[in-house]
Design an enzyme around this catalytic site. Structure first.
Site, mmCIF file in Angstrom:
data_model
loop_
_atom_site.group_PDB
_atom_site.id
_atom_site.type_symbol
_atom_site.label_atom_id
_atom_site.label_comp_id
_atom_site.label_asym_id
_atom_site.label_seq_id
_atom_site.Cartn_x
_atom_site.Cartn_y
_atom_site.Cartn_z
ATOM 1 N N CYS A 50 0.479 -1.370 0.071
ATOM 2 C CA CYS A 50 0.286 0.093 0.017
ATOM 3 C C CYS A 50 0.518 1.489 0.149
ATOM 4 O O CYS A 50 0.281 2.265 -0.473
ATOM 5 C CB CYS A 50 -0.870 0.173 1.369
ATOM 6 S SG CYS A 50 -0.284 -0.181 2.851
ATOM 7 N N HIS A 95 18.662 -0.284 0.808
ATOM 8 C CA HIS A 95 17.245 0.201 1.022
ATOM 9 C C HIS A 95 16.359 -0.953 1.567
ATOM 10 O O HIS A 95 15.094 -0.824 1.901
ATOM 11 C CB HIS A 95 16.978 0.728 -0.101
ATOM 12 C CG HIS A 95 15.537 1.184 -0.478
ATOM 13 N ND1 HIS A 95 14.611 2.323 -0.380
ATOM 14 C CD2 HIS A 95 14.507 0.537 -0.941
ATOM 15 C CE1 HIS A 95 14.171 2.643 -0.175
ATOM 16 N NE2 HIS A 95 13.453 1.520 -0.166
#
Length: 440
Positions: A50, A95
């Site tokens: 999301c 990351h």
């Protein structure tokens, strides 16, 4: 060997843009093939949640970023440049490790992202390979270390709990209120738990698959309904939390209008934590309806960020350690083929020399022949052990290309055995070979 991530997240793009980028399980195989074709990557994994859609690529050239940008642009219908970020090699590994550990989440320290990373890797395993398999395995290990060694995830909020806190701002307290949850997945269950913890008196679970709704409702003492039958409940509930996986809105203005006329002046709070969104934006126009989506949660989570900020240095230290460990492994892969070739060449030479010796000494007993074999093999292994170790270490500390070329030249391996390696001592370990001699 390169590692690249190109992505769009809640930090760079609005909900409207992220919504167009969501890649569901049914689209994954097709999209992975599209990504491989556009980028030339030998390996690919897509992480789509999301709050982010990210393309992890391995074994691709400079064209990978441009190809990934084109894939993103086609999905959002405009240029990806204003929204996308690029990370390469160590930064790409760092990351993903931060993402898996919840450091890059809207809710810092949230636990759900670790499972989403695992699902992304497992669903895309067919397009993954050596480099990305190890990367995602390491990321999951990092997430576990961060949760085990720091307090970052202790009592961590989730998107679901943040949404429930937003509802409390409308009503002051949810004690005795009635709620309806649309959806029966993990986020819906977390929301139902949060609602009941806040004192919600009656809850309804509605889903397109009634059996899943019933299973969730039974676990939490709620009432199950089919999604098509739940709209009559809108006259009685105070909070509607939407978390389905539908590709289009399931809550339309027309669903609400008849129920609102029977509510009087009572407010209705609708919390849409789905992506793509479950609720039509036009619902905001209805009187006494308070609609909140994922982007509206930012103010709620600000306090969460402040409470957990002191845990970030410890978590970042874990991530830095694991990035170095992973990258040493990646760099060491450069040396493996050369070590294998050197040992194979040495073994061929050993066998030739032993065969010549044995032909000159035909009267040796079998035990004596075995002794010569064992001695020659032991000497070879001892001679090659230290160079093999040092070759791997050199690759890991950034001097691999020069050392690997030198090993090929010294041991007469491959097509470059006839020419000496370029002198790279003047440029701090960066090879100056002409491109024409670097093709293998």
């Amino acid at each position: 060997m390169t590692l690249t991530v190109v992505g769009v997240s809640h930090r760079t793009a609005s909900l409207d843009v992220r919504e167009r980028l969501v890649i569901g399980p049914s689209e994954l195989t097709h999209t992975l093939a599209e990504v491989a074709s556009a980028t030339g990557a030998r390996e690919a994994v897509i992480l789509s949640t999301c709050n982010r859609t990210e393309l992890y690529l391995a074994g691709s050239g400079d064209e990978a970023v441009e190809g990934a940008m084109q894939v993103i642009a086609r999905r959002i219908g405009e240029s990806a440049e204003p929204y996308a970020y690029v990370r390469r090699d160590r930064e790409a590994a760092s990351h993903l490790f931060r993402v898996a550990a919840g450091l890059d989440s809207m809710i810092i320290g949230e636990a759900q992202i670790q499972g989403q990373v695992r699902d992304a890797w497992e669903l895309g395993r067919a397009a993954s390979g050596t480099l990305l398999n190890r990367l995602f395995q390491s990321a999951l290990g990092v997430a576990s270390r961060v949760r085990g060694e720091t307090a970052l995830g202790r009592g961590a909020a989730s998107v679901s709990s943040a949404a429930v806190q937003l509802a409390k701002q409308i009503f002051g307290s949810l004690n005795g209120r009635r709620a309806m949850v649309l959806g029966a997945g993990e986020m819906a269950e977390l929301a139902l738990e949060c609602l009941t913890d806040e004192g919600v008196r009656t809850a309804v679970v509605a889903n397109r698959t009634f059996e899943r709704a019933r299973e969730l409702a039974e676990r939490h003492g709620a009432t199950a309904m089919h999604l098509d039958e739940c709209w009559a409940q809108l006259a009685d509930v105070d909070v509607v939390l939407c978390s389905t996986s539908a590709p289009h809105p399931v809550v339309r203005r027309s669903h609400l209008e008849s129920g609102l006329s029977r509510r009087g002046d009572r407010p209705l709070c609708i919390l849409d934590i789905a992506l793509p969104r479950d609720v039509e934006p036009e619902v905001r126009e209805l009187g006494n309806v308070f609609l909140y989506d994922l982007d509206d949660l930012r103010a709620v989570v600000a306090a969460n960020i402040e409470r957990r900020r002191e845990e970030l240095p410890s978590a970042e230290q874990v991530i830095a350690e694991e990035v170095e460990r992973y990258w040493e492994w990646v760099a060491g892969l450069h040396a493996v083929p050369v070590v294998t070739e050197v040992r194979a060449a040495a073994e061929r030479m050993r066998q030739r020399e032993v065969a010549q010796l044995l032909r000159k000494m035909p009267n040796l007993a079998p035990a004596e022949r075995d002794a010569i074999e064992q001695l020659s093999r032991a000497l070879m292994n001892k001679f090659l052990h230290e160079p093999s170790v040092r070759l791997r270490a050199a690759a890991a500390n950034g001097r691999g290309l020069a050392i690997v070329d030198a090993a090929r030249y010294l041991f007469g391996i491959g097509g470059e055995a006839q020419s000496a390696p370029a002198d790279d001592t003047a440029n701090d370990g960066t090879s100056t070979r002409n491109d024409s001699t670097d093709e293998r």
